[in-house]
Design a protein around this motif. Structure first.
Motif, PDB file in Angstrom:
ATOM      1  N   ASP A  44      11.805   0.993 -10.118  1.00 51.41           N
ATOM      2  CA  ASP A  44      12.095  -0.189  -9.312  1.00 51.41           C
ATOM      3  C   ASP A  44      11.354  -0.225  -7.981  1.00 51.41           C
ATOM      4  OD1 ASP A  44      13.867  -1.058 -11.296  1.00 51.41           O
ATOM      5  OD2 ASP A  44      15.507   0.110 -10.433  1.00 51.41           O
ATOM      6  N   LEU A  45      10.526   0.777  -7.715  1.00 55.38           N
ATOM      7  CA  LEU A  45       9.832   0.852  -6.433  1.00 55.38           C
ATOM      8  C   LEU A  45       8.367   0.467  -6.569  1.00 55.38           C
ATOM      9  CD1 LEU A  45      11.250   4.240  -5.120  1.00 55.38           C
ATOM     10  CD2 LEU A  45      11.992   1.940  -4.520  1.00 55.38           C
ATOM     11  N   LYS A  46       7.845  -0.120  -5.514  1.00 56.54           N
ATOM     12  CA  LYS A  46       6.409  -0.396  -5.447  1.00 56.54           C
ATOM     13  C   LYS A  46       5.763   0.748  -4.683  1.00 56.54           C
ATOM     14  CE  LYS A  46       6.624  -5.364  -5.661  1.00 56.54           C
ATOM     15  NZ  LYS A  46       6.058  -5.635  -6.939  1.00 56.54           N
ATOM     16  N   TYR A  47       4.612   1.198  -5.159  1.00 56.72           N
ATOM     17  CA  TYR A  47       3.897   2.275  -4.487  1.00 56.72           C
ATOM     18  C   TYR A  47       2.431   2.242  -4.898  1.00 56.72           C
ATOM     19  CZ  TYR A  47       4.974   4.539  -8.973  1.00 56.72           C
ATOM     20  OH  TYR A  47       5.121   4.815 -10.300  1.00 56.72           O
ATOM     21  N   PHE A  57       5.145  10.785  -0.928  1.00 59.34           N
ATOM     22  CA  PHE A  57       5.334  10.517   0.490  1.00 59.34           C
ATOM     23  C   PHE A  57       6.467   9.525   0.706  1.00 59.34           C
ATOM     24  CE2 PHE A  57       1.051  12.074   0.085  1.00 59.34           C
ATOM     25  CZ  PHE A  57       0.950  12.948   1.147  1.00 59.34           C
ATOM     26  N   GLY A  58       7.037   9.563   1.915  1.00 62.24           N
ATOM     27  CA  GLY A  58       8.074   8.622   2.317  1.00 62.24           C
ATOM     28  C   GLY A  58       9.277   8.673   1.397  1.00 62.24           C
ATOM     29  N   SER A  59       9.794   7.499   1.063  1.00 61.58           N
ATOM     30  CA  SER A  59      10.998   7.423   0.227  1.00 61.58           C
ATOM     31  C   SER A  59      10.768   8.019  -1.158  1.00 61.58           C
ATOM     32  CB  SER A  59      11.453   5.966   0.110  1.00 61.58           C
ATOM     33  OG  SER A  59      10.432   5.174  -0.457  1.00 61.58           O
ATOM     34  N   LEU A  60       9.529   8.061  -1.605  1.00 55.30           N
ATOM     35  CA  LEU A  60       9.232   8.645  -2.910  1.00 55.30           C
ATOM     36  C   LEU A  60       9.507  10.143  -2.915  1.00 55.30           C
ATOM     37  CD1 LEU A  60       5.896   6.757  -3.588  1.00 55.30           C
ATOM     38  CD2 LEU A  60       8.181   6.143  -4.370  1.00 55.30           C
ATOM     39  N   SER A  61       9.286  10.801  -1.775  1.00 58.95           N
ATOM     40  CA  SER A  61       9.556  12.241  -1.703  1.00 58.95           C
ATOM     41  C   SER A  61      11.053  12.524  -1.738  1.00 58.95           C
ATOM     42  CB  SER A  61       8.916  12.857  -0.453  1.00 58.95           C
ATOM     43  OG  SER A  61       9.543  12.389   0.721  1.00 58.95           O
ATOM     44  N   ALA A  83       8.552  16.620  -2.251  1.00 60.54           N
ATOM     45  CA  ALA A  83       7.309  16.360  -1.520  1.00 60.54           C
ATOM     46  C   ALA A  83       6.057  16.642  -2.349  1.00 60.54           C
ATOM     47  CB  ALA A  83       7.275  17.191  -0.240  1.00 60.54           C
ATOM     48  N   ALA A  84       6.098  17.651  -3.193  1.00 67.38           N
ATOM     49  CA  ALA A  84       4.906  18.012  -3.956  1.00 67.38           C
ATOM     50  C   ALA A  84       5.307  18.739  -5.219  1.00 67.38           C
ATOM     51  CB  ALA A  84       3.987  18.899  -3.111  1.00 67.38           C
ATOM     52  N   GLY A  85       4.387  18.782  -6.140  1.00 69.99           N
ATOM     53  CA  GLY A  85       4.625  19.498  -7.375  1.00 69.99           C
ATOM     54  C   GLY A  85       3.373  19.566  -8.210  1.00 69.99           C
ATOM     55  N   ARG A  86       3.506  20.154  -9.334  1.00 68.30           N
ATOM     56  CA  ARG A  86       2.400  20.244 -10.281  1.00 68.30           C
ATOM     57  C   ARG A  86       2.841  19.563 -11.566  1.00 68.30           C
ATOM     58  NH1 ARG A  86      -1.840  22.005  -8.816  1.00 68.30           N
ATOM     59  NH2 ARG A  86      -2.415  23.803  -7.627  1.00 68.30           N
ATOM     60  N   LEU A 126       2.149   6.799  -2.764  1.00 70.31           N
ATOM     61  CA  LEU A 126       2.347   6.349  -1.390  1.00 70.31           C
ATOM     62  C   LEU A 126       3.217   5.093  -1.357  1.00 70.31           C
ATOM     63  CD1 LEU A 126      -1.445   6.578  -0.697  1.00 70.31           C
ATOM     64  CD2 LEU A 126       0.225   8.232   0.110  1.00 70.31           C
ATOM     65  N   PRO A 127       4.277   5.099  -0.578  1.00 70.82           N
ATOM     66  CA  PRO A 127       5.114   3.903  -0.474  1.00 70.82           C
ATOM     67  C   PRO A 127       4.372   2.811   0.291  1.00 70.82           C
ATOM     68  CG  PRO A 127       5.808   5.499   1.147  1.00 70.82           C
ATOM     69  CD  PRO A 127       4.735   6.169   0.311  1.00 70.82           C
ATOM     70  N   PRO A 128       4.851   1.567   0.204  1.00 72.71           N
ATOM     71  CA  PRO A 128       4.231   0.501   0.996  1.00 72.71           C
ATOM     72  C   PRO A 128       4.292   0.849   2.485  1.00 72.71           C
ATOM     73  CG  PRO A 128       5.850  -0.384  -0.523  1.00 72.71           C
ATOM     74  CD  PRO A 128       5.979   1.101  -0.566  1.00 72.71           C
ATOM     75  N   TYR A 129       3.283   0.437   3.195  1.00 70.90           N
ATOM     76  CA  TYR A 129       3.248   0.714   4.639  1.00 70.90           C
ATOM     77  C   TYR A 129       2.698  -0.504   5.350  1.00 70.90           C
ATOM     78  CZ  TYR A 129      -1.659   1.575   3.582  1.00 70.90           C
ATOM     79  OH  TYR A 129      -2.938   1.441   3.141  1.00 70.90           O
ATOM     80  N   SER A 130       3.010  -0.584   6.622  1.00 70.65           N
ATOM     81  CA  SER A 130       2.449  -1.637   7.464  1.00 70.65           C
ATOM     82  C   SER A 130       2.114  -1.009   8.804  1.00 70.65           C
ATOM     83  CB  SER A 130       3.447  -2.777   7.645  1.00 70.65           C
ATOM     84  OG  SER A 130       4.600  -2.321   8.287  1.00 70.65           O
TER      85      SER A 130
END
Length: 74
Positions: free
Chosen positions: A41-44, A6-10, A15-18, A68-72
């Motif tokens: 380098d990303l937090k998730y 999700f988000g920047s990770l996608s 978006a999806a895979g196996r 899931l990326p960080p959210y607020s």
């Protein structure tokens, strides 16, 4: 095992895979970071079957893992 990003990770991984089943979430993170070096380098957060986990978790055949990326919010 189904993977959802999700988000920047996608933007990095799609978006999806196996993926082939790995023993646990720590092994999955290592595998994904080798495949997608920008993830290092990303937090998730990681969710397994719709539950956010906070420690290494055993994975089973047919599970769904979401990154899931960080959210607020407010």
């Amino acid at each position: 095992m189904q993977l959802l990003f999700f988000g920047s990770l996608s933007e990095i991984a799609g978006a999806a895979g196996r993926a082939d089943l790995v023993a646990d979430t720590d092994a999955l993170k290592e595998k994904l970071q080798r495949q997608y070096p920008l993830l290092k380098d990303l937090k998730y957060a990681v969710a397994v079957d719709k539950k956010i986990i906070h420690s290494n978790t055993v994975l089973h055949d047919g599970c769904t893992v979401a990154l899931l990326p960080p959210y607020s919010g407010g």
